[in-house]
Write an enzyme that holds these catalytic residues in place. Structure first.
Site, mmCIF file in Angstrom:
data_model
loop_
_atom_site.group_PDB
_atom_site.id
_atom_site.type_symbol
_atom_site.label_atom_id
_atom_site.label_comp_id
_atom_site.label_asym_id
_atom_site.label_seq_id
_atom_site.Cartn_x
_atom_site.Cartn_y
_atom_site.Cartn_z
ATOM 1 N N LEU A 271 5.906 0.568 2.792
ATOM 2 C CA LEU A 271 4.834 0.039 1.949
ATOM 3 C C LEU A 271 3.970 -1.002 2.652
ATOM 4 C CD1 LEU A 271 6.924 -0.390 -1.334
ATOM 5 C CD2 LEU A 271 5.314 1.452 -0.799
ATOM 6 N N GLY A 272 4.311 -1.347 3.885
ATOM 7 C CA GLY A 272 3.507 -2.311 4.632
ATOM 8 C C GLY A 272 3.624 -3.725 4.125
ATOM 9 N N GLY B 256 11.355 -2.277 5.223
ATOM 10 C CA GLY B 256 11.710 -0.923 5.637
ATOM 11 C C GLY B 256 11.491 0.087 4.546
ATOM 12 N N ALA B 257 10.470 -0.160 3.724
ATOM 13 C CA ALA B 257 10.225 0.684 2.555
ATOM 14 C C ALA B 257 9.015 1.594 2.710
ATOM 15 C CB ALA B 257 10.039 -0.196 1.317
ATOM 16 N N GLY C 199 5.438 -6.376 5.100
ATOM 17 C CA GLY C 199 5.365 -7.389 6.146
ATOM 18 C C GLY C 199 3.977 -7.498 6.742
ATOM 19 N N SER C 200 3.312 -6.374 6.901
ATOM 20 C CA SER C 200 1.947 -6.373 7.429
ATOM 21 C C SER C 200 1.001 -7.082 6.468
ATOM 22 C CB SER C 200 1.474 -4.938 7.665
ATOM 23 O OG SER C 200 2.252 -4.307 8.658
ATOM 24 N N ALA C 201 1.208 -6.869 5.166
ATOM 25 C CA ALA C 201 0.390 -7.558 4.171
ATOM 26 C C ALA C 201 0.603 -9.065 4.253
ATOM 27 C CB ALA C 201 0.733 -7.047 2.775
ATOM 28 N N LYS D 117 0.848 -1.196 0.000
ATOM 29 C CA LYS D 117 0.000 0.000 0.000
ATOM 30 C C LYS D 117 0.884 1.246 0.000
ATOM 31 C CE LYS D 117 0.896 1.156 4.448
ATOM 32 N NZ LYS D 117 1.758 2.323 4.788
ATOM 33 N N ASP E 36 -0.882 -1.499 11.043
ATOM 34 C CA ASP E 36 -1.485 -1.401 9.714
ATOM 35 C C ASP E 36 -1.871 -2.751 9.120
ATOM 36 O OD1 ASP E 36 1.072 -2.268 9.282
ATOM 37 O OD2 ASP E 36 1.576 -0.790 7.749
ATOM 38 N N PRO F 272 10.384 -4.658 -0.783
ATOM 39 C CA PRO F 272 11.497 -4.402 0.146
ATOM 40 C C PRO F 272 11.014 -4.185 1.576
ATOM 41 C CG PRO F 272 11.692 -3.050 -1.837
ATOM 42 C CD PRO F 272 10.339 -3.679 -1.882
#
Length: 268
Positions: free
Chosen positions: A95-96, A92-93, A98-100, A8, A132, A90
């Site tokens: 963009l979430g 630490g980008a 890991g959460s996705a 995201k 998130d 990536p």
């Protein structure tokens, strides 16, 4: 079973106050983007997790996919499975990614083992994994408040626009990003600004993390300006960085300046 956890962007990100629990209340619009990972579930005699693609930390106890499995296993009689994550987005980008991965693990397990959990129930589990994570259960544009885990409807529709994500091979930790933040209430709520035409956003909608991170990492501001020079109608850093994105009216001719970075281009 295969699923494709997508990332995201944040359209605007205002840090409005620090909470008694140490977190921060914010205002933002989360908008789904098609760049994603690949997650596979295979029945197995014992639980295993493996990964390929971009390297991720080896600590299984902190891995969000593993934590998602254990979270549901605590309440349901889940059999063991093999989870394999091919990491593309990536770390630490901003963009979430890991959460996705965590939210899609919950959804995958719910579907595979017919647990019968509703979207609301899945969001409640996801909130236990990260602020998130719950967004990725329904994965549609929402206006976010509190820790970024309380959602309300918003009529932001970027269908037909094109987006270019530029990750400058620079990971920024959440702790580093928040260290430079000075919370403040915006004069105009972000929700109101988002309802205006996109060609007004450049002068009205901002990511508060840019104020502290751009002086430390000048390349981020440089990329943002290069996106505007390439014709973006709106450009911003996403989340707490370091990905910078540009939204365009038409397909993008990739600027040569971005050839050394990880980039993704697609339609919103």
């Amino acid at each position: 079973m295969l699923v494709f956890p997508s990332c995201k962007i944040n359209i605007g990100l205002r840090i409005v106050e620090k909470r008694p629990d140490g977190f921060h209340n914010l205002q933002s619009c989360f908008y789904p983007v098609g760049w994603g990972d690949i997650l596979e579930l295979i029945p197995s005699d014992k639980f295993t997790f493996s990964s390929s693609g971009l390297p991720i930390p080896d600590n299984l106890d902190s891995n969000l996919c593993v934590r998602a499995y254990n979270l549901l296993k605590a309440d349901f009689d889940l059999p063991p499975v093999q989870l394999h994550l091919h990491k593309i987005v990536p770390i630490g980008a901003g963009l979430g990614g890991g959460s996705a991965d965590a939210a899609f693990t919950l959804k995958l397990l719910n579907d595979r083992f017919v647990l019968g959990l509703s979207s609301t129930e899945l969001e409640d589990y996801a909130r236990l994994l990260g602020s998130d994570c719950a967004f990725f259960v329904q994965n549609r544009p929402v206006y976010c408040s509190e820790k970024g885990d309380v959602f309300s409807e918003i009529t932001v529709d970027l269908s037909g626009y094109h987006i270019l994500l530029v990750y400058p091979n620079l990971a920024i930790s959440t702790a580093e990003a928040y260290a430079g933040i000075q919370p403040r209430q915006p004069k105009v709520p972000l929700h109101n600004q988002l309802l205006n035409p996109i060609d007004t956003w450049r002068s009205t909608i901002q990511n508060d993390f840019e104020d502290s991170l751009f002086p430390t990492y000048p390349i981020l501001n440089q990329i943002k300006e290069q996106l505007y020079d390439a014709g973006a109608v709106y450009a911003s850093m996403s989340g707490s960085g370091s990905t910078v994105y540009g939204i365009f009216n038409a397909p993008i001719v990739m600027p040569n300046q971005f050839s050394a970075y990880r980039v993704w281009e697609g339609k919103l």
